[in-house]
Design a protein around this motif. Structure first.
Motif, PDB file in Angstrom:
ATOM      1  N   SER A 132      -6.176   2.798  -7.757  1.00 48.11           N
ATOM      2  CA  SER A 132      -5.994   4.075  -7.063  1.00 48.11           C
ATOM      3  C   SER A 132      -7.330   4.579  -6.530  1.00 48.11           C
ATOM      4  O   SER A 132      -8.378   4.389  -7.156  1.00 48.11           O
ATOM      5  CB  SER A 132      -5.396   5.126  -8.002  1.00 48.11           C
ATOM      6  OG  SER A 132      -4.132   4.719  -8.475  1.00 48.11           O
ATOM      7  N   THR A 161       4.996  13.625   3.526  1.00 47.63           N
ATOM      8  CA  THR A 161       5.184  12.247   3.100  1.00 47.63           C
ATOM      9  C   THR A 161       4.483  11.335   4.100  1.00 47.63           C
ATOM     10  O   THR A 161       4.361  11.662   5.289  1.00 47.63           O
ATOM     11  CB  THR A 161       6.669  11.881   3.014  1.00 47.63           C
ATOM     12  OG1 THR A 161       7.281  12.103   4.300  1.00 47.63           O
ATOM     13  CG2 THR A 161       7.379  12.729   1.971  1.00 47.63           C
ATOM     14  N   THR A 194       3.821   7.353   5.668  1.00 48.49           N
ATOM     15  CA  THR A 194       4.204   5.950   5.834  1.00 48.49           C
ATOM     16  C   THR A 194       3.118   5.246   6.628  1.00 48.49           C
ATOM     17  O   THR A 194       2.443   5.851   7.469  1.00 48.49           O
ATOM     18  CB  THR A 194       5.543   5.826   6.578  1.00 48.49           C
ATOM     19  OG1 THR A 194       5.442   6.466   7.859  1.00 48.49           O
ATOM     20  CG2 THR A 194       6.664   6.465   5.769  1.00 48.49           C
ATOM     21  N   THR A 195       2.915   3.967   6.337  1.00 44.94           N
ATOM     22  CA  THR A 195       1.876   3.200   7.023  1.00 44.94           C
ATOM     23  C   THR A 195       2.476   2.015   7.742  1.00 44.94           C
ATOM     24  O   THR A 195       3.555   1.519   7.391  1.00 44.94           O
ATOM     25  CB  THR A 195       0.802   2.715   6.039  1.00 44.94           C
ATOM     26  OG1 THR A 195       1.409   1.859   5.074  1.00 44.94           O
ATOM     27  CG2 THR A 195       0.127   3.890   5.339  1.00 44.94           C
ATOM     28  N   ASP A 216      -2.856   3.850  -3.220  1.00 44.06           N
ATOM     29  CA  ASP A 216      -2.547   2.977  -4.368  1.00 44.06           C
ATOM     30  C   ASP A 216      -2.227   1.587  -3.844  1.00 44.06           C
ATOM     31  O   ASP A 216      -1.359   1.415  -2.974  1.00 44.06           O
ATOM     32  CB  ASP A 216      -1.349   3.533  -5.150  1.00 44.06           C
ATOM     33  CG  ASP A 216      -1.683   4.811  -5.892  1.00 44.06           C
ATOM     34  OD1 ASP A 216      -2.249   4.711  -6.993  1.00 44.06           O
ATOM     35  OD2 ASP A 216      -1.371   5.897  -5.366  1.00 44.06           O
ATOM     36  N   TYR A 217      -2.926   0.611  -4.392  1.00 44.09           N
ATOM     37  CA  TYR A 217      -2.706  -0.771  -3.954  1.00 44.09           C
ATOM     38  C   TYR A 217      -3.130  -1.724  -5.058  1.00 44.09           C
ATOM     39  O   TYR A 217      -4.243  -1.595  -5.620  1.00 44.09           O
ATOM     40  CB  TYR A 217      -3.497  -1.069  -2.675  1.00 44.09           C
ATOM     41  CG  TYR A 217      -3.397  -2.492  -2.213  1.00 44.09           C
ATOM     42  CD1 TYR A 217      -2.182  -3.006  -1.742  1.00 44.09           C
ATOM     43  CD2 TYR A 217      -4.503  -3.343  -2.250  1.00 44.09           C
ATOM     44  CE1 TYR A 217      -2.075  -4.330  -1.325  1.00 44.09           C
ATOM     45  CE2 TYR A 217      -4.402  -4.655  -1.829  1.00 44.09           C
ATOM     46  CZ  TYR A 217      -3.188  -5.144  -1.369  1.00 44.09           C
ATOM     47  OH  TYR A 217      -3.078  -6.446  -0.964  1.00 44.09           O
ATOM     48  N   SER A 271      -0.231   8.820  -0.229  1.00 43.29           N
ATOM     49  CA  SER A 271       0.448  10.088  -0.490  1.00 43.29           C
ATOM     50  C   SER A 271      -0.524  11.243  -0.332  1.00 43.29           C
ATOM     51  O   SER A 271      -1.748  11.066  -0.381  1.00 43.29           O
ATOM     52  CB  SER A 271       1.045  10.101  -1.902  1.00 43.29           C
ATOM     53  OG  SER A 271       0.038   9.847  -2.876  1.00 43.29           O
ATOM     54  N   LEU A 318       0.839  -1.200   0.000  1.00 42.57           N
ATOM     55  CA  LEU A 318       0.000   0.000   0.000  1.00 42.57           C
ATOM     56  C   LEU A 318       0.873   1.248   0.000  1.00 42.57           C
ATOM     57  O   LEU A 318       1.825   1.367   0.781  1.00 42.57           O
ATOM     58  CB  LEU A 318      -0.905   0.017   1.240  1.00 42.57           C
ATOM     59  CG  LEU A 318      -1.748   1.276   1.454  1.00 42.57           C
ATOM     60  CD1 LEU A 318      -2.807   1.414   0.362  1.00 42.57           C
ATOM     61  CD2 LEU A 318      -2.404   1.250   2.841  1.00 42.57           C
ATOM     62  N   THR A 319       0.548   2.187  -0.870  1.00 43.88           N
ATOM     63  CA  THR A 319       1.212   3.486  -0.909  1.00 43.88           C
ATOM     64  C   THR A 319       0.173   4.563  -0.636  1.00 43.88           C
ATOM     65  O   THR A 319      -0.891   4.590  -1.267  1.00 43.88           O
ATOM     66  CB  THR A 319       1.855   3.749  -2.272  1.00 43.88           C
ATOM     67  OG1 THR A 319       2.819   2.725  -2.536  1.00 43.88           O
ATOM     68  CG2 THR A 319       2.543   5.102  -2.308  1.00 43.88           C
TER      69      THR A 319
END
Length: 838
Positions: free
Chosen positions: A445, A409, A411-412, A440-441, A402, A399-400
């Motif tokens: 999106s 930035t 982070t997860t 995004d995964y 943003s 997973l991203t």
């Protein structure tokens, strides 16, 4: 007039909703092909008194409420939730409280009934259902389907975690009122989003999407002049995409959106001026409990319902996966050709993300309140949120996340089996406002508009409440100040004084023993509810004197206009304007005038079609509420003599005249008329009156008559007319001359020039003795130019007059008759004309 089946279908769809797309309405296309022109469902403003829809609350209220809650508190919050829609400056429609009503009351005019039911499915607290006419009606703005009424249904059993003062009660009620006005759901994080993706707050309940949506249905002159439009087409393989959600995004600003028509074209109205990125996305699939795709009542054409096109990948205009092409929007203009090419995908699985942050309180911070969306404080290195949503991997792998056009930035990391942690690392350039989060995964999106809010300071906190000797309250805490407002239940308190961390407020009146919850709201959208939630501080009234309110008369014939006097004991009407509600949409309360602290006068209109019989009578002032079931009687239309108050205009002054249109005159030309005027102190004065053409009677307002409302009692040819009320105002300013700064008159032949400094000689601007702050004065040429005021001085040469010095705008056009108008505190002079030359 036949009613569409839309009403029944809407009820089912709106009950179960959890997700839905961009701002949308009830839509029908009358033709089966392009060009597609939507025909909306909305109220007919021309059929409403004062462009206002009344709403009525069932006197059969909740059967169970949270500890410390009350039906009076619930009523106050419902009224405030409805009033949210009155604050949209680009919309003409308004809502007004018509009082409590008894089930079974026949109503022939449009209105909204707020009811309480045991039949709402688990997990839901409300739904709103408009009733829509089957046949379109033509108007100067094109055809529309009239909304003839609506029902807003609330749970009879209110849960402990949703007391009336909570955001989780208030925002859904605002949302359901939106449905009753003609709005469907939105997927752009506004109040018309369902609770999953909603990111508005009780302090700032409406988003740009809501404001645009209601303004499209009921636009006023400001709407198109102050906002822009984005148009374009969404296509897949060259074919138009129906019901794609098209969203305009700007950094640090809420999103705004619309849905495409069957040929893929779209039109986003109500866009504030600025630079935007535009993207299109598929509507989410129906989830458990939803009986309609995407949880909206689908648009129709002569062939039936128009289904959305299949799933596609999110894409930014003109067809990229990331925002690359910005589009400029200007007020009053259309930005066209913003097209988006999209690619098909098998299905939509990533949607409906929610973010949370937590505020701690109590001894040793042992309690907390979850706030959605996540609200984070600037000045830290990292802001932490908890999030969940459909299709997210709970281990975070792949997973991203943003921040679109943001400096942060993200982070997860895993948190629980149902939630993830997202840490936003701030940048020195990070600023206050919303952040749009992109997820995004697995090649898919999703964007959550306003997914996180950044704030300059923490929410306001009320840490102590102290009653003073004069029964004002002193609130101390954090982040309280001059811009803070305080609600006592659903009524705004009056701020007596304000300083950092300390407010003194005058609470609205209530009966002794009434328990009211206090909440502080700041303009940034935060409130003390963020911290204390259901444990918000309360104040119990110890008012020693019992307040009483009654009205007279309590029986009025149908088809008339008259006044109802509101009389109080131990009340403060001059500080807390009372309201009158007669539980029927056939009775309109046009205006309420305060005479003094214990007396007010309401003007009412009763429709000729009103059904004779009893109606509920509700009077309130602050949190005082008096309701009598069947306390008002609508009598048969006996055609009594009365004044058509709705036809009267302003401009009534001491020493001037009031022209009163009369209805049901027995003689075409009456011979005798007497008039008695009662001022706000209760003193009667006989006034001269005489018959004028067109069934009107002119009443001479005596010299020196006090400013304010005056009750008018007429006797025409020995018959007493139903009383009415007129407002006696201060005379408007009057421009006597335009001079140069040397005091010479501006000659009509040569005239003035753009940029010249001039003086207006003005009467009735003030008392002719006291100084006037120039900031209160405006000088304009309406619709042409605004001019700059420099000074206002008493003119010793002409008794009672002032000299207003101003500069003609450099953009003033050459004209042989340029109008000049001077205004002060809403009083505006007639136009005075001058010549302007090069």
């Amino acid at each position: 007039m036949r009613m569409r089946s839309w009403a029944a279908a809407a009820g089912l769809a709106l009950i179960f909703g959890t997700l839905a797309p961009a701002y949308y309405h009830w839509v029908r296309f009358q033709a089966g092909g392009a060009p597609y022109t939507p025909v909306y469902a909305h109220y007919d403003l021309n059929a409403l008194q004062n462009k206002t829809v009344p709403f009525f609350i069932s006197d059969n209220g909740p059967t169970q409420m949270a500890s410390g809650d009350s039906f009076a508190a619930v009523i106050s919050q419902i009224r405030s939730a409805a009033a949210v829609w009155n604050g949209v400056g680009t919309s003409d429609i308004k809502l007004s409280f018509g009082g409590l009503f008894t089930a079974g009351t026949q109503m022939n005019a449009p209105g909204i009934q707020v009811q309480f039911s045991d039949e709402i499915p688990p997990g839901m607290i409300a739904y709103g259902v408009p009733t829509i006419a089957n046949d379109a009606v033509q108007s100067p703005n094109g055809p529309f389907y009239p909304i003839t009424g609506a029902v807003l249904m609330l749970r009879k059993s209110m849960s402990a975690d949703r007391p009336s003062w909570a955001e989780s009660f208030f925002l859904p009620v605002v949302h359901e009122f939106g449905h009753t006005l003609g709005l469907q759901h939105t997927w752009t994080s506004s109040v018309m989003s369902t609770e999953v993706t909603r990111t508005t707050t009780k302090s700032k309940p409406l988003g740009l999407d809501d404001i645009a949506g209601i303004s499209v249905l009921y636009p006023n002159d400001k709407f198109k002049a102050t906002t822009g439009v984005i148009t374009g087409r969404v296509s897949m393989g060259g074919a138009g995409v129906n019901l794609a959600s098209v969203v305009a995004l700007a950094p640090n600003r809420q999103a705004i959106s619309a849905l495409t028509y069957p040929d893929g074209t779209y039109r986003i109205e109500g866009v504030p001026a600025g630079t935007y990125y535009v993207y299109a996305h598929s509507l989410p699939p129906a989830v458990q409990g939803e009986i309609q795709p995407v949880n909206v009542i689908l648009p129709t054409d002569p062939s039936g319902s128009l289904m959305p096109v299949g799933a596609f990948d999110l894409a930014f205009a003109p067809g990229t996966s990331n925002p690359q092409q910005p589009y400029q929007v200007a007020a009053g203009q259309s930005t066209d050709g913003v097209n988006v090419a999209v690619n098909p995908r098998p299905s939509v699985t990533l949607f409906g993300v929610q973010t949370y942050s937590y505020f701690y309180y109590g001894e040793n911070n042992s309690k907390y309140t979850a706030v959605k969306p996540a609200t984070l404080l600037l000045g830290k290195t990292i802001g932490r949120t908890v999030l969940a949503g459909n299709g997210l991997p709970m281990n975070g792998v792949g997973l991203t996340v943003s921040s679109i056009n943001g400096f942060e930035t993200v982070t997860t990391s895993p948190y629980t089996s149902q939630f993830l942690i997202a840490d936003l690392r701030l940048n020195p350039a990070s600023s206050e406002g919303p952040r749009h989060l992109r997820f995004d995964y697995n090649g898919e999106s999703y964007i959550l508009p306003s997914g996180v809010q950044f704030m300059q300071q923490l929410p306001p906190a009320i840490q102590s409440v102290t009653q003073n000797a004069d029964r004002t309250l002193t609130l101390t805490g954090a982040n309280l100040g001059a811009s803070t407002t305080v609600w006592v239940d659903g009524v705004s308190a009056k701020i007596v004084s304000a300083q950092d961390g300390k407010l003194v407020i005058a609470p609205p009146p209530a009966q002794a023993g009434y328990r009211a919850v206090l909440a502080a709201f700041n303009p940034d959208g935060q409130s003390s509810l963020f911290i204390y939630g259901v444990d918000s501080p309360a104040y119990v009234y110890d008012t020693p004197a019992l307040a009483q309110i009654n009205v007279a008369p309590t029986a009025v014939p149908a088809g008339t206009e008259t006044i109802v006097e509101i009389n109080g004991v131990n009340t403060s009407f001059d500080n807390w304007l009372p309201s009158l509600g007669i539980g029927s949409s056939d009775v309109t309360v046009r205006q309420v005038y305060t005479m003094n602290g214990t007396k007010a006068v309401a003007t009412i209109t009763i429709s000729p079609q009103a059904t004779a019989g009893p109606a509920a009578l509700t009077v309130s002032s602050g949190l005082l509420l008096s309701n009598v079931t069947g306390g008002f009687q609508i009598l048969p239309n006996s055609k009594p003599l009365y004044v058509a108050a709705s036809a009267m205009t302003g401009g009534i002054y001491s020493g001037g005249q009031a022209v009163l249109p009369m209805v049901n005159l027995a003689n075409a030309r009456p011979t005798t008329v007497t008039a008695v005027l009662t001022d706000r102190t209760g003193n009667d004065r006989i006034a001269q009156a005489y018959v004028t053409p067109n069934n009107t009677i002119t009443v001479q307002i005596p010299d020196g008559f006090p400013l304010g409302p005056a009750i008018v009692k007429l006797v025409v040819d020995g018959v007493s007319a139903l009383p009415t009320v007129v407002q006696v105002d201060q005379q408007p300013p009057s421009i006597l001359a335009v001079q140069s700064i040397l005091g010479t008159m501006v000659a009509a032949s040569a005239g003035a020039h753009p940029g010249d400094t001039l003086q207006l000689l003005v009467l009735n601007l003030g008392d002719g003795v006291s100084a006037i702050d120039p900031s209160r004065i405006t000088v304009t040429s309406p619709g042409i130019a605004d001019h700059s005021v420099q000074s206002v001085i008493v003119n010793p040469a002409v008794l009672g007059s002032y000299l207003v010095q101003f500069s003609l705008s450099t953009s003033t056009p050459v004209s042989s008759s340029l109008p000049l108008v001077v205004s002060i505190d809403g009083r505006t002079s007639p136009a005075f004309y001058v010549t302007v030359s090069k």
